[in-house]
Design a protein around this motif. Structure first.
Motif, PDB file in Angstrom:
ATOM      1  N   GLU A 141     -19.090  -5.066   0.219  1.00 13.54           N
ATOM      2  CA  GLU A 141     -18.056  -5.759  -0.530  1.00 13.54           C
ATOM      3  C   GLU A 141     -16.781  -4.934  -0.610  1.00 13.54           C
ATOM      4  O   GLU A 141     -16.788  -3.700  -0.554  1.00 13.54           O
ATOM      5  N   PHE A 142     -15.692  -5.641  -0.752  1.00 18.86           N
ATOM      6  CA  PHE A 142     -14.363  -5.040  -0.862  1.00 18.86           C
ATOM      7  C   PHE A 142     -14.211  -4.362  -2.217  1.00 18.86           C
ATOM      8  O   PHE A 142     -14.557  -4.934  -3.241  1.00 18.86           O
ATOM      9  N   VAL A 143     -13.685  -3.139  -2.197  1.00 20.06           N
ATOM     10  CA  VAL A 143     -13.388  -2.411  -3.431  1.00 20.06           C
ATOM     11  C   VAL A 143     -11.887  -2.417  -3.690  1.00 20.06           C
ATOM     12  O   VAL A 143     -11.439  -2.745  -4.788  1.00 20.06           O
ATOM     13  N   GLY A 144     -11.119  -2.054  -2.677  1.00 23.74           N
ATOM     14  CA  GLY A 144      -9.677  -2.028  -2.829  1.00 23.74           C
ATOM     15  C   GLY A 144      -8.998  -1.649  -1.529  1.00 23.74           C
ATOM     16  O   GLY A 144      -9.655  -1.237  -0.575  1.00 23.74           O
ATOM     17  N   ALA A 145      -7.679  -1.783  -1.522  1.00 24.18           N
ATOM     18  CA  ALA A 145      -6.906  -1.471  -0.324  1.00 24.18           C
ATOM     19  C   ALA A 145      -5.532  -0.960  -0.728  1.00 24.18           C
ATOM     20  O   ALA A 145      -5.068  -1.186  -1.857  1.00 24.18           O
ATOM     21  N   ILE A 146      -4.890  -0.313   0.219  1.00 26.91           N
ATOM     22  CA  ILE A 146      -3.547   0.209  -0.007  1.00 26.91           C
ATOM     23  C   ILE A 146      -2.744  -0.017   1.266  1.00 26.91           C
ATOM     24  O   ILE A 146      -3.269   0.147   2.377  1.00 26.91           O
ATOM     25  N   ASN A 147      -1.488  -0.399   1.108  1.00 26.84           N
ATOM     26  CA  ASN A 147      -0.696  -0.667   2.305  1.00 26.84           C
ATOM     27  C   ASN A 147      -0.254   0.633   2.950  1.00 26.84           C
ATOM     28  O   ASN A 147      -0.520   1.735   2.449  1.00 26.84           O
ATOM     29  N   SER A 148       0.416   0.520   4.064  1.00 25.65           N
ATOM     30  CA  SER A 148       0.713   1.707   4.868  1.00 25.65           C
ATOM     31  C   SER A 148       1.603   2.710   4.139  1.00 25.65           C
ATOM     32  O   SER A 148       1.441   3.916   4.294  1.00 25.65           O
ATOM     33  N   SER A 149       2.526   2.212   3.340  1.00 27.78           N
ATOM     34  CA  SER A 149       3.439   3.120   2.633  1.00 27.78           C
ATOM     35  C   SER A 149       2.837   3.687   1.358  1.00 27.78           C
ATOM     36  O   SER A 149       3.316   4.677   0.825  1.00 27.78           O
ATOM     37  N   GLY A 150       1.786   3.036   0.864  1.00 23.13           N
ATOM     38  CA  GLY A 150       1.170   3.456  -0.386  1.00 23.13           C
ATOM     39  C   GLY A 150       1.771   2.807  -1.607  1.00 23.13           C
ATOM     40  O   GLY A 150       1.351   3.094  -2.738  1.00 23.13           O
ATOM     41  N   ARG A 151       2.731   1.904  -1.415  1.00 22.58           N
ATOM     42  CA  ARG A 151       3.420   1.316  -2.563  1.00 22.58           C
ATOM     43  C   ARG A 151       2.670   0.134  -3.157  1.00 22.58           C
ATOM     44  O   ARG A 151       2.911  -0.239  -4.315  1.00 22.58           O
ATOM     45  N   ILE A 152       1.800  -0.470  -2.372  1.00 22.29           N
ATOM     46  CA  ILE A 152       1.092  -1.672  -2.837  1.00 22.29           C
ATOM     47  C   ILE A 152      -0.415  -1.445  -2.742  1.00 22.29           C
ATOM     48  O   ILE A 152      -0.907  -0.977  -1.713  1.00 22.29           O
ATOM     49  N   THR A 153      -1.101  -1.771  -3.818  1.00 28.72           N
ATOM     50  CA  THR A 153      -2.553  -1.647  -3.844  1.00 28.72           C
ATOM     51  C   THR A 153      -3.189  -2.958  -4.277  1.00 28.72           C
ATOM     52  O   THR A 153      -2.564  -3.774  -4.964  1.00 28.72           O
ATOM     53  N   TYR A 154      -4.407  -3.149  -3.862  1.00 24.15           N
ATOM     54  CA  TYR A 154      -5.185  -4.331  -4.198  1.00 24.15           C
ATOM     55  C   TYR A 154      -6.570  -3.862  -4.649  1.00 24.15           C
ATOM     56  O   TYR A 154      -7.101  -2.897  -4.095  1.00 24.15           O
ATOM     57  N   TYR A 155      -7.132  -4.567  -5.622  1.00 22.24           N
ATOM     58  CA  TYR A 155      -8.440  -4.167  -6.129  1.00 22.24           C
ATOM     59  C   TYR A 155      -9.329  -5.382  -6.334  1.00 22.24           C
ATOM     60  O   TYR A 155      -8.865  -6.475  -6.670  1.00 22.24           O
ATOM     61  N   ALA A 156     -10.629  -5.151  -6.183  1.00 28.98           N
ATOM     62  CA  ALA A 156     -11.593  -6.184  -6.540  1.00 28.98           C
ATOM     63  C   ALA A 156     -11.628  -6.326  -8.057  1.00 28.98           C
ATOM     64  O   ALA A 156     -11.332  -5.371  -8.793  1.00 28.98           O
ATOM     65  N   ALA A 157     -12.006  -7.487  -8.502  1.00 28.68           N
ATOM     66  CA  ALA A 157     -12.003  -7.760  -9.939  1.00 28.68           C
ATOM     67  C   ALA A 157     -12.924  -6.814 -10.703  1.00 28.68           C
ATOM     68  O   ALA A 157     -12.622  -6.408 -11.832  1.00 28.68           O
TER      69      ALA A 157
END
Length: 123
Positions: free
Chosen positions: A46-62
């Motif tokens: 399962e997905f935990v989280g991600a970060i874009n190439s620059s590091g400015r944007i992150t995404y997280y699982a609920a």
């Protein structure tokens, strides 16, 4: 080609913290989106989280709910997963992933995967 090597896993008591690291090979690390996934015994990855190439944007699982933080250091070709307030249900093998396409990481279809590092949280 990108090679990913995770480290930092181990055994921790509930409520404790761990920081996972993922070191990437290659000169184009800063152009890749990075992600963390996990797989518990008998369950799908399962997905935990991600970060874009620059590091400015992150995404997280609920289920992260503010406990985990993803960051990256492009100068060191490394991405991190800081995990706080760990729970027994966080026990899993944690995988690092990379892809030049951010959406590929977010939907769990990245081109590159690490070998995984075990995280065990005792109650």
């Amino acid at each position: 080609q990108v090679q990913l090597v995770e480290s930092g896993g181990g055994l921790v008591q509930a409520g404790g913290s761990l920081r996972l690291s993922c070191a990437a090979s290659g000169r184009t690390f800063s152009s890749y989106a990075m992600g963390w996934f996990r797989q518990a015994p008998g369950k799908e990855r399962e997905f935990v989280g991600a970060i874009n190439s620059s590091g400015r944007i992150t995404y997280y699982a609920a289920f992260v709910k503010g406990r985990f933080t993803i960051s990256r250091d492009n100068a060191k070709n490394t991405v991190y997963l800081q995990m706080n307030s760990l729970k027994p249900e966080d026990t899993a093998v944690y995988y690092c992933a990379a892809d030049s396409r951010e959406i590929a990481v977010r939907v769990g279809r990245p081109d590159y995967w690490g070998q995984g590092t075990q995280v065990t949280v005792s109650s």
